[in-house]
Design an enzyme around this catalytic site. Structure first.
Site, short mmCIF file in Angstrom:
data_model
loop_
_atom_site.label_atom_id
_atom_site.label_comp_id
_atom_site.label_asym_id
_atom_site.label_seq_id
_atom_site.Cartn_x
_atom_site.Cartn_y
_atom_site.Cartn_z
N ARG A 19 0.82 -1.23 0.00
CA ARG A 19 0.00 0.00 0.00
C ARG A 19 0.85 1.27 0.00
NH1 ARG A 19 -3.82 -0.62 4.98
NH2 ARG A 19 -4.29 1.55 4.43
N LYS A 26 8.82 -0.51 3.63
CA LYS A 26 7.88 0.27 4.45
C LYS A 26 8.50 0.74 5.76
CE LYS A 26 4.53 -1.95 6.53
NZ LYS A 26 3.23 -2.61 6.82
N TYR A 104 6.24 -4.76 16.22
CA TYR A 104 6.05 -4.63 14.77
C TYR A 104 6.84 -3.44 14.25
CZ TYR A 104 2.29 -8.03 15.26
OH TYR A 104 1.58 -9.18 15.53
N ALA A 411 34.94 46.23 -2.19
CA ALA A 411 33.75 45.71 -2.86
C ALA A 411 34.05 45.36 -4.31
CB ALA A 411 32.63 46.74 -2.79
#
Length: 456
Positions: A19, A26, A104, A411
């Site tokens: 799923r 998973k 699980y 700069a």
């Protein structure tokens, strides 16, 4: 709460997880930057198990790579149900005489105290042969029911489809998690049959077998049903992420951090915050971030693998990548990115700057548009900017290069050589002025364009 007897954790992770519709197993999908399997194992490790066995199936190579040497694995092939899965661990636990806790891999949020309660209940005076973890959800749906008396002694385990109306009215549901002594559990598993619609061997059947033998079985009920929520789809993964984040936000505020818009802040599993830290809206923490006391993380900033020192300020719209270290009272502003760089105490890079593979000394000022040019397409090189240096806007520091203490870079300079302490370095092309050249160019081009139109 004693839990002195040694135990082994058996974690079931053999399911295909179809799923999820993913090439990633998973149980390896991350929640707060950590695979769900590792969330579960972190809780198990708090109880110092004697052994850990993960039952694998499809995608076993991915799980074994993720586990390394932190747990043993065993293969379930074919997959004939949860009881069959636990049986596969018996060979890995050969000679083990302690308790077994069955968990699980896709139920990642089980708390260590819940696991401990199950193991402790196993050794209560009535010595239950099996202990089941139950929960009472708001909607019991089609969960299997645990029929038990007021002391937690189980009378019956029943699947929803097999339950009577009276049994379905029971709100105590079976989470699937259980504990038993190794010798008892594997003996019971060998007696489980598969005479059911699916032809599978179901783990809850061990309870009814034990009860049929006249032995006691007991249920421990969690007071936080969310900790036993399983994850089988992308939507459930998102719900688990939301659940974890909500808990962590509450925890962060309880520990002394201010979250201006808590629901927009996302933490990683290992984010560390000091006291009086202020976090503005839409801040994301990846793994490996520490934030010291009184620091402020402004809106829309992203931090990963970074350390933010006491009183430092980040953002808004800043990005700290792995190896970024901001020391006390340093500052990075909007659209500044740091990677493998140290910004010294009180130093600042206020806007539009990239600091990569760099060391910036205390009190240095990095002007807007400054870039440390750290990569030549093959190798990385380091830039060192010493204390009190001033880097003018739109400067490119071509590494390897060192800018000395109190030095100034004008700069727009492209600096490829070291600058000594206290020196001024300006690297600019000669400015050439040609009076009237632009006007003559425009006139000539207009005439050329008009002639081209006439020819058409």
């Amino acid at each position: 709460m004693i839990q002195k007897r040694e135990f082994a954790a058996v974690i079931l992770a053999a399911g295909k997880g179809t799923r999820m519709k993913s090439d990633l197993h998973k149980v390896l999908h991350p929640i707060a930057g950590r695979p769900m399997l590792h969330h579960l194992m972190a809780g198990v490790d708090l109880l110092e198990p004697a052994r850990k066995v993960v039952v694998v199936g499809a995608g076993r190579e991915q799980i074994e790579a993720a586990l390394g040497d932190t747990a043993r694995t065993c293969l379930q092939d074919p997959q004939l149900g949860t009881a069959h899965a636990v049986q596969q661990a018996e060979s890995e636990l050969d000679g083990f005489e302690g308790d077994v806790l069955v968990l699980y891999g896709d139920v990642p949020f089980v708390r260590a105290e819940t696991m401990r309660a199950m193991l402790n209940r196993l050794h209560a005076e009535d010595a239950p042969r099996v202990v089941v973890l139950g929960f009472e959800p708001k909607d019991p749906l089609a969960y299997g029911r645990v029929i038990a008396d007021g002391t937690g002694r189980i009378d019956k385990m029943v699947e929803f489809k097999d339950a009577s109306a009276e049994e379905r009215a029971c709100r105590l549901c079976n989470s699937g998690l259980m504990a038993g002594r190794a010798s008892d559990l594997f003996a019971l598993l060998r007696r489980v049959g598969n005479d059911n619609a699916q032809g599978e061997y179901y783990l809850p059947d061990v309870v009814n077998i034990a009860i049929g033998d006249g032995d006691a079985c007991a249920v421990v009920t969690t007071d936080a049903p969310g900790e036993v929520a399983g994850i089988n789809s992308r939507a459930e993964l998102a719900a688990a992420e939301a659940q974890w984040q909500a808990f962590r936000r509450e925890e962060a505020m309880a520990e002394g951090a201010t979250l201006k818009a808590p629901e927009t802040v996302f933490f990683s599993y290992d984010t560390q915050l000091g006291r009086d830290v202020v976090i503005e809206p839409s801040v994301v923490f990846g793994p490996g971030v520490t934030v010291a006391d009184r620091a402020r993380i402004k809106a829309f900033s992203h931090l990963e693998g970074a350390s933010v020192g006491e009183g430092a300020q980040v953002g808004p719209f800043a990005r700290l990548r792995p190896g970024a270290v901001m020391e006390r009272n340093s500052f990075v502003g909007n659209f500044v990115e740091m990677k493998a760089a140290v910004l010294g105490e009180g130093a600042k890079a206020s806007h539009l700057t990239y600091l990569g593979d760099a060391e910036v000394g205390a009190g240095a000022n990095i002007g807007a548009g400054t870039i440390t040019c750290n990569y030549d397409g093959y190798l990385k090189y380091r830039t060192v900017i010493k204390e009190g240096a001033f880097i003018g806007s739109n400067s490119s520091l071509i590494a390897p290069v060192t800018i000395g203490r109190d030095a100034i870079v004008g700069a727009g300079s492209a600096v490829s050589g070291d600058v000594a302490d206290g020196d001024l370095r300006m690297v600019r092309g000669e400015q050439i002025v040609k009076p009237g050249w632009a006007d003559r160019f425009h006139d000539a081009m207009k005439k050329k364009k008009a002639a081209a139109k006439r020819e058409r």
